[in-house]
Scaffold this motif. Structure first.
Motif, PDB file in Angstrom:
ATOM      1  N   HIS A 211       0.843  -1.202   0.000  1.00  0.00           N
ATOM      2  CA  HIS A 211       0.000   0.000   0.000  1.00  0.00           C
ATOM      3  C   HIS A 211       0.878   1.253   0.000  1.00  0.00           C
ATOM      4  O   HIS A 211       1.696   1.452   0.912  1.00  0.00           O
ATOM      5  CB  HIS A 211      -0.912   0.004   1.226  1.00  0.00           C
ATOM      6  CG  HIS A 211      -2.158   0.812   1.016  1.00  0.00           C
ATOM      7  ND1 HIS A 211      -2.135   2.151   0.680  1.00  0.00           N
ATOM      8  CD2 HIS A 211      -3.480   0.466   1.102  1.00  0.00           C
ATOM      9  CE1 HIS A 211      -3.370   2.593   0.569  1.00  0.00           C
ATOM     10  NE2 HIS A 211      -4.206   1.597   0.814  1.00  0.00           N
ATOM     11  N   ASN A 214       0.902   3.852   3.205  1.00  0.00           N
ATOM     12  CA  ASN A 214       1.258   3.395   4.551  1.00  0.00           C
ATOM     13  C   ASN A 214       2.145   4.440   5.226  1.00  0.00           C
ATOM     14  O   ASN A 214       3.249   4.722   4.759  1.00  0.00           O
ATOM     15  CB  ASN A 214       1.996   2.056   4.458  1.00  0.00           C
ATOM     16  CG  ASN A 214       2.290   1.458   5.830  1.00  0.00           C
ATOM     17  OD1 ASN A 214       2.184   2.127   6.850  1.00  0.00           O
ATOM     18  ND2 ASN A 214       2.670   0.199   5.843  1.00  0.00           N
ATOM     19  N   ARG A 261      -4.820   5.986  10.842  1.00  0.00           N
ATOM     20  CA  ARG A 261      -4.616   5.893   9.398  1.00  0.00           C
ATOM     21  C   ARG A 261      -4.403   4.427   8.982  1.00  0.00           C
ATOM     22  O   ARG A 261      -4.945   3.989   7.957  1.00  0.00           O
ATOM     23  CB  ARG A 261      -3.416   6.744   8.992  1.00  0.00           C
ATOM     24  CG  ARG A 261      -3.067   6.674   7.500  1.00  0.00           C
ATOM     25  CD  ARG A 261      -4.177   7.242   6.635  1.00  0.00           C
ATOM     26  NE  ARG A 261      -4.460   8.612   6.961  1.00  0.00           N
ATOM     27  CZ  ARG A 261      -3.761   9.651   6.505  1.00  0.00           C
ATOM     28  NH1 ARG A 261      -2.723   9.468   5.710  1.00  0.00           N
ATOM     29  NH2 ARG A 261      -4.106  10.883   6.844  1.00  0.00           N
ATOM     30  N   GLU A 264      -7.654   2.732   8.765  1.00  0.00           N
ATOM     31  CA  GLU A 264      -8.392   3.130   7.561  1.00  0.00           C
ATOM     32  C   GLU A 264      -7.876   2.394   6.325  1.00  0.00           C
ATOM     33  O   GLU A 264      -8.658   2.024   5.440  1.00  0.00           O
ATOM     34  CB  GLU A 264      -8.246   4.641   7.349  1.00  0.00           C
ATOM     35  CG  GLU A 264      -8.935   5.485   8.407  1.00  0.00           C
ATOM     36  CD  GLU A 264      -8.575   6.959   8.276  1.00  0.00           C
ATOM     37  OE1 GLU A 264      -7.751   7.297   7.385  1.00  0.00           O
ATOM     38  OE2 GLU A 264      -9.078   7.775   9.072  1.00  0.00           O
ATOM     39  N   LEU A 265      -6.569   2.166   6.256  1.00  0.00           N
ATOM     40  CA  LEU A 265      -5.955   1.544   5.080  1.00  0.00           C
ATOM     41  C   LEU A 265      -6.050   0.014   5.099  1.00  0.00           C
ATOM     42  O   LEU A 265      -6.016  -0.621   4.039  1.00  0.00           O
ATOM     43  CB  LEU A 265      -4.476   1.954   4.985  1.00  0.00           C
ATOM     44  CG  LEU A 265      -4.170   3.438   4.855  1.00  0.00           C
ATOM     45  CD1 LEU A 265      -2.665   3.664   4.851  1.00  0.00           C
ATOM     46  CD2 LEU A 265      -4.799   4.007   3.593  1.00  0.00           C
TER      47      LEU A 265
END
Length: 283
Positions: A211, A214, A261, A264-265
């Motif tokens: 990702h 990140n 975060r 969320e990812l």
């Protein structure tokens, strides 16, 4: 005994003294009386909100029947606890640093744990941990079966947390590709992860290792949250050497933002479970 700001050295000293007192079978009243203090004063010391002079600390250690090794170590911690702490980060360079991490984990109300490329230590089965320790044997310490055994035992001891303690684990999905201990060990490890994910107070999320958004692409990150007025603690762990503690609000809030975060990812809990099940079928 001076009133003190709750710094990391004072908190770590307090946790050591609490553990030593409990191991000695002493009550707070007994211990406080042995140094001419009252119970409330000793509670402040164990909570990291007060300090002891070198002489009084030595008297308390005598009451606890501390070994020569423990006495030397804790007196050195007392020196650190009485210092002014101008730096935001605290690096625990004294012997026994790992045990103090375990103390903080045990005292925390909520633990958030992120790792990349490896199963988080609090979720590892013994065979997986042993294989990890074999990889480090002769590199981070002199080759020693006893050293490996001690490190495995300590990691497993850290896992003995109450089942109702909220735990958040986020780790990258490439951790499922590294076969520590071989396919059979990895199969049992994934089965263990699925059981952990089913616990009501444990959240386990996988994150795509590729990702691009990140915010923490390397290393591990831990956030420990406590009750009442006790500040949060961020922990930056390292493969070798001492870990770094952060308890300034600006730092721990940044770590908390990072975890938000990452959540969320990451894949949802349901998708993460599905991916674990697929990985299990592939082993």
């Amino acid at each position: 005994m001076g009133q003190a700001v709750q710094t990391m050295p004072r908190r770590l000293l307090g946790s050591e003294l609490r553990r030593l007192r409990q191991a000695a079978g002493k009550t707070l009243d007994d211990a406080a009386g042995s140094i001419g203090k009252d119970r409330s004063q000793l509670i402040k010391v164990e909570d990291g909100r007060a300090t002891l002079t070198a002489a009084t600390l030595g008297q308390l250690l005598t009451h606890y029947g501390a070994s020569t090794q423990d006495r030397k170590r804790i007196l050195a911690m007392g020196v650190e606890a009485r210092k002014r702490q101008p730096k935001r980060a605290y690096v625990d360079l004294l012997p026994g640093a790992n045990s103090r991490i375990a103390d903080l984990e045990a005292a925390a109300n909520v633990i958030s744990y992120y790792d990349r490329g490896v199963i988080p230590g609090l979720l590892q089965i013994p065979e997986y941990t042993e294989a990890q320790m074999v990889a480090g044997d002769g590199v981070w310490w002199e080759t020693s079966y006893q050293e490996r055994a001690n490190r495995v035992a300590f990691r497993l001891e850290r896992q003995k947390l109450p089942e109702d303690k909220p735990l958040l684990f986020i780790f990258t999905d490439d951790a499922l590709l590294t076969r520590y201990g071989g396919d059979q060990v990895m199969r049992r490890q994934i089965e263990h992860l699925l059981r952990a994910a089913a616990r009501p107070h444990t959240t386990l999320l996988l994150l795509d290792s590729r990702h691009p958004a990140n915010p923490c692409p390397t290393g591990a990150l831990v956030l420990l949250e406590f009750a009442a007025r006790t500040p949060r603690v961020g922990l930056l762990t390292a493969a070798y050497g001492p870990s770094t503690y952060l308890d300034e609000p600006a730092d721990t809030e940044a770590i908390a933002r990072c975890f938000r975060r990452l959540q969320e990812l990451a894949f949802s809990a349901e998708e993460s479970r599905s991916r674990l099940e697929a990985a299990l079928e592939a082993t």
